[in-house]
Design a protein around this motif. Structure first.
Motif, PDB file in Angstrom:
ATOM      1  N   LYS A 213       0.801  -1.220   0.000  1.00  0.00           N
ATOM      2  CA  LYS A 213       0.000   0.000   0.000  1.00  0.00           C
ATOM      3  C   LYS A 213       0.838   1.276   0.000  1.00  0.00           C
ATOM      4  O   LYS A 213       0.514   2.244  -0.681  1.00  0.00           O
ATOM      5  CB  LYS A 213      -0.940  -0.007   1.201  1.00  0.00           C
ATOM      6  CG  LYS A 213      -2.072  -1.021   1.083  1.00  0.00           C
ATOM      7  CD  LYS A 213      -3.040  -0.903   2.244  1.00  0.00           C
ATOM      8  CE  LYS A 213      -4.207  -1.869   2.074  1.00  0.00           C
ATOM      9  NZ  LYS A 213      -5.180  -1.780   3.213  1.00  0.00           N
ATOM     10  N   LYS A 214       1.899   1.306   0.783  1.00  0.00           N
ATOM     11  CA  LYS A 214       2.768   2.484   0.824  1.00  0.00           C
ATOM     12  C   LYS A 214       4.181   2.057   0.411  1.00  0.00           C
ATOM     13  O   LYS A 214       5.069   1.882   1.257  1.00  0.00           O
ATOM     14  CB  LYS A 214       2.778   3.091   2.228  1.00  0.00           C
ATOM     15  CG  LYS A 214       1.432   3.677   2.638  1.00  0.00           C
ATOM     16  CD  LYS A 214       1.513   4.340   3.998  1.00  0.00           C
ATOM     17  CE  LYS A 214       0.169   4.964   4.388  1.00  0.00           C
ATOM     18  NZ  LYS A 214       0.223   5.632   5.712  1.00  0.00           N
ATOM     19  N   LEU A 218      12.354   1.643  -3.730  1.00  0.00           N
ATOM     20  CA  LEU A 218      12.924   0.345  -4.083  1.00  0.00           C
ATOM     21  C   LEU A 218      11.821  -0.639  -4.454  1.00  0.00           C
ATOM     22  O   LEU A 218      11.984  -1.440  -5.393  1.00  0.00           O
ATOM     23  CB  LEU A 218      13.764  -0.204  -2.928  1.00  0.00           C
ATOM     24  CG  LEU A 218      14.509  -1.520  -3.208  1.00  0.00           C
ATOM     25  CD1 LEU A 218      15.485  -1.339  -4.373  1.00  0.00           C
ATOM     26  CD2 LEU A 218      15.249  -1.995  -1.960  1.00  0.00           C
ATOM     27  N   ASP A 219      10.718  -0.602  -3.729  1.00  0.00           N
ATOM     28  CA  ASP A 219       9.583  -1.467  -4.065  1.00  0.00           C
ATOM     29  C   ASP A 219       9.118  -1.210  -5.502  1.00  0.00           C
ATOM     30  O   ASP A 219       8.859  -2.143  -6.268  1.00  0.00           O
ATOM     31  CB  ASP A 219       8.409  -1.224  -3.111  1.00  0.00           C
ATOM     32  CG  ASP A 219       8.692  -1.664  -1.687  1.00  0.00           C
ATOM     33  OD1 ASP A 219       9.513  -2.583  -1.509  1.00  0.00           O
ATOM     34  OD2 ASP A 219       8.086  -1.089  -0.761  1.00  0.00           O
ATOM     35  N   ALA A 365       9.793   7.542  -0.173  1.00  0.00           N
ATOM     36  CA  ALA A 365       8.457   7.186  -0.663  1.00  0.00           C
ATOM     37  C   ALA A 365       8.487   7.103  -2.190  1.00  0.00           C
ATOM     38  O   ALA A 365       9.030   7.979  -2.868  1.00  0.00           O
ATOM     39  CB  ALA A 365       7.435   8.208  -0.204  1.00  0.00           C
ATOM     40  N   ALA A 366       7.892   6.050  -2.720  1.00  0.00           N
ATOM     41  CA  ALA A 366       7.908   5.842  -4.164  1.00  0.00           C
ATOM     42  C   ALA A 366       7.301   7.019  -4.913  1.00  0.00           C
ATOM     43  O   ALA A 366       7.811   7.436  -5.961  1.00  0.00           O
ATOM     44  CB  ALA A 366       7.161   4.553  -4.507  1.00  0.00           C
ATOM     45  N   ALA A 367       6.220   7.564  -4.395  1.00  0.00           N
ATOM     46  CA  ALA A 367       5.530   8.654  -5.089  1.00  0.00           C
ATOM     47  C   ALA A 367       6.432   9.874  -5.237  1.00  0.00           C
ATOM     48  O   ALA A 367       6.472  10.507  -6.300  1.00  0.00           O
ATOM     49  CB  ALA A 367       4.251   9.027  -4.347  1.00  0.00           C
ATOM     50  N   LYS A 368       7.164  10.206  -4.179  1.00  0.00           N
ATOM     51  CA  LYS A 368       8.029  11.385  -4.233  1.00  0.00           C
ATOM     52  C   LYS A 368       9.158  11.196  -5.246  1.00  0.00           C
ATOM     53  O   LYS A 368       9.471  12.108  -6.030  1.00  0.00           O
ATOM     54  CB  LYS A 368       8.608  11.677  -2.850  1.00  0.00           C
ATOM     55  CG  LYS A 368       7.576  12.194  -1.850  1.00  0.00           C
ATOM     56  CD  LYS A 368       8.234  12.562  -0.534  1.00  0.00           C
ATOM     57  CE  LYS A 368       7.207  13.135   0.437  1.00  0.00           C
ATOM     58  NZ  LYS A 368       7.809  13.514   1.728  1.00  0.00           N
ATOM     59  N   PRO A 421       1.649   2.282 -11.554  1.00  0.00           N
ATOM     60  CA  PRO A 421       1.115   1.473 -10.452  1.00  0.00           C
ATOM     61  C   PRO A 421       0.786   2.291  -9.204  1.00  0.00           C
ATOM     62  O   PRO A 421       0.039   1.827  -8.339  1.00  0.00           O
ATOM     63  CB  PRO A 421       2.249   0.480 -10.167  1.00  0.00           C
ATOM     64  CG  PRO A 421       2.995   0.385 -11.442  1.00  0.00           C
ATOM     65  CD  PRO A 421       2.939   1.755 -12.024  1.00  0.00           C
ATOM     66  N   LEU A 422       1.342   3.492  -9.104  1.00  0.00           N
ATOM     67  CA  LEU A 422       1.083   4.353  -7.947  1.00  0.00           C
ATOM     68  C   LEU A 422      -0.214   5.147  -8.100  1.00  0.00           C
ATOM     69  O   LEU A 422      -0.645   5.823  -7.163  1.00  0.00           O
ATOM     70  CB  LEU A 422       2.250   5.319  -7.746  1.00  0.00           C
ATOM     71  CG  LEU A 422       3.630   4.678  -7.555  1.00  0.00           C
ATOM     72  CD1 LEU A 422       4.695   5.757  -7.475  1.00  0.00           C
ATOM     73  CD2 LEU A 422       3.650   3.812  -6.305  1.00  0.00           C
TER      74      LEU A 422
END
Length: 493
Positions: A213-214, A218-219, A365-368, A421-422
């Protein structure tokens, strides 16, 4: 070596042992024939880790029945269909080894691992043919009594199943067959294949990674690399057989992998992926040569289709010679996909995915990280577009800059696609905008390349006057098409 390729469309059911089959004569105008009994003996091969079975692929060597030989079955997008590659024993190696066409089709999965027997399956098969009004065979109904022995677990199982496979019939026959067999006691098959049931592979089925979910940066990186690695492996056998659009899609996949690595350089430790981007670029180039020849041939055919009187020497230059060039490029590509260098690239991707070495941005964070990567790519695109305004329109430098803008738009698109995917609105919007730029300028670049080819052909000695005249007309049409494509880009920007 002769190989037969087909699409196997069948219904598969579990039944109780001894369950009587229903009367099939009402399924088709020609009724059903008399049952015939066969004994089939099959040895299934896979890697020690069952890499083929995990992807719902089966490889067997089978005697008995009407199609003795080697069979490779791969899934398709349709649940009732599988792609089958079959080779008779008369066309297989005398030493009993796996035939080259089959090994090539699974090389990206198996690589340098040995293929070993993983199961022996003996089937007593009772076959009933369903006929059309003209006597043609529409379908084949098989009542199977199966005895299977798995090598790894040393487990032996027995079961019964029914299969209803289309031969010359169409899919409209399947619903009636399903209804009839269900009413006679057939149940949904517990496994996708006899091998899967024998070795119990379903719990280990290969599945793409999923983001939590968050997710961290790296994910996201691992998820993206795994998704495109799987796509690369899936397109590999289709490229080898030159299936429709396969070269193009594999080339795009290789470019996306490289773009992910270059757009987010701090997520993975640089030392752990040293050289990987370069190897992906080399793969993209060898795929690109085959794809460029494919596109060129398609354009040439479209151009000549608009001409009423094409001289033979021009058709030879633009079609026959281009076909020969494409075939050479495909041979080179098939060779490249069978080299240790290519297999090493796949192994490196596997290592990076399964055991990634974190870089400075790994825990962010992936989004950032994704938004920052997209913005960086967009800035490079805007900079290239700004430089275009300072150049003389249609000069050589201006045309080269347009090409650079297209490549940077492609980088923006791939970077934004990696963030899809985000579910970021900015990623979706940016990807669509970049795709439009890429499309318009891609059409323009096609005309640039094609006009260069037309110029080369016109300089060939011995070309007829009529051919040179037609070449001039083709060039004029391509110039008009190219200018229209650029204008469409400028109108949107």
């Amino acid at each position: 070596m002769s190989a037969r390729e087909s699409l196997e469309v069948e219904l598969k059911f579990d039944v109780d042992a001894g369950q009587p089959a229903p009367d099939l004569s009402g399924l088709a105008p020609g009724g059903a024939g008399a049952p015939t009994v066969y004994e089939l003996n099959a040895t299934y091969l896979d890697t020690a880790g069952h890499d083929l079975a995990a992807r719902r692929i089966t490889l067997r060597r089978r005697t008995g029945g009407t199609d003795a030989g080697w069979h490779l079955k791969r899934p398709t997008t349709h649940s009732d269909a599988r792609h089958e590659l079959a080779i008779d024993f008369t066309d297989a190696p005398a030493d009993g080894g796996v035939p080259a066409p089959i090994r090539d089709a699974i090389l990206a999965i198996v690589r340098d691992q040995p293929l070993i027997p993983v199961a022996e399956i003996i089937t007593e098969r009772t076959v009933t043919l369903v006929h059309g009004a003209d006597g043609s065979v529409l379908a084949e109904f098989a009542e199977d009594r199966v005895l299977a022995h798995a090598h790894q677990s040393q487990r032996t199982q027995e079961w019964a199943e029914w299969e209803f496979e289309l031969v010359d019939g169409d899919a409209e026959l399947l619903p009636a067959a399903r209804k009839l067999l269900r009413a006679a006691g057939a149940r949904k098959a517990a496994s996708v294949s006899k091998l899967a049931r024998a070795i119990g592979s379903e719990p280990h089925t290969h599945k793409p990674t999923r983001l939590r979910k968050k997710p961290t940066a790296l994910d996201l990186m691992v998820h993206s690399l795994a998704t495109h690695r799987d796509s690369l492996v899936a397109w590999d056998p289709l490229v080898r057989e030159n299936a429709f659009d396969a070269v193009h899609q594999m080339r795009v996949t290789a470019r996306k992998l490289r773009s992910i690595l270059t757009s987010f350089p701090q997520i993975l430790d640089p030392a752990s992926i040293a050289g990987l981007s370069d190897e992906l670029r080399e793969l993209g180039e060898v795929l690109g040569e085959a794809r460029d020849r494919e596109v060129q041939l398609e354009i040439n055919r479209e151009l000549l289709a608009q001409e009423s009187d094409v001289p033979a020497d021009l058709r030879t230059a633009l079609i026959d010679d281009e076909i020969a060039s494409q075939e050479r490029a495909l041979r080179t590509l098939r060779y490249a996909l069978s080299t240790p260098r290519y297999l090493s690239l796949l192994n490196t991707l596997d290592r990076v995915i399964t055991d990634p070495v974190p870089g400075p941005d790994a825990d962010r964070a992936a989004a950032k990280v994704a938004v920052a990567g997209i913005e960086h790519a967009r800035k490079r695109l805007r900079k290239a577009e700004k430089w275009l305004t300072a150049l003389e329109p249609w000069s050589a430098e201006w045309v080269e800059q347009v090409h650079r803008i297209r490549k940077r738009a492609k980088a923006v698109r791939y970077t934004a696609d990696a963030a899809k995917p985000l579910d970021l609105k900015t990623a979706t919007k940016t990807a669509k905008q970049a795709a439009r730029i890429q499309t318009h300028l891609g059409h323009f670049q096609d005309t640039v390349v094609n006009r260069e080819q037309l110029t080369r052909v016109s300089a060939e000695p011995g070309l007829s006057a009529r051919a040179i005249f037609v070449l001039g007309r083709l060039d004029a049409r391509e110039e008009t098409r190219g200018r229209a494509a650029v204008q469409a880009y400028l109108d949107e920007n």
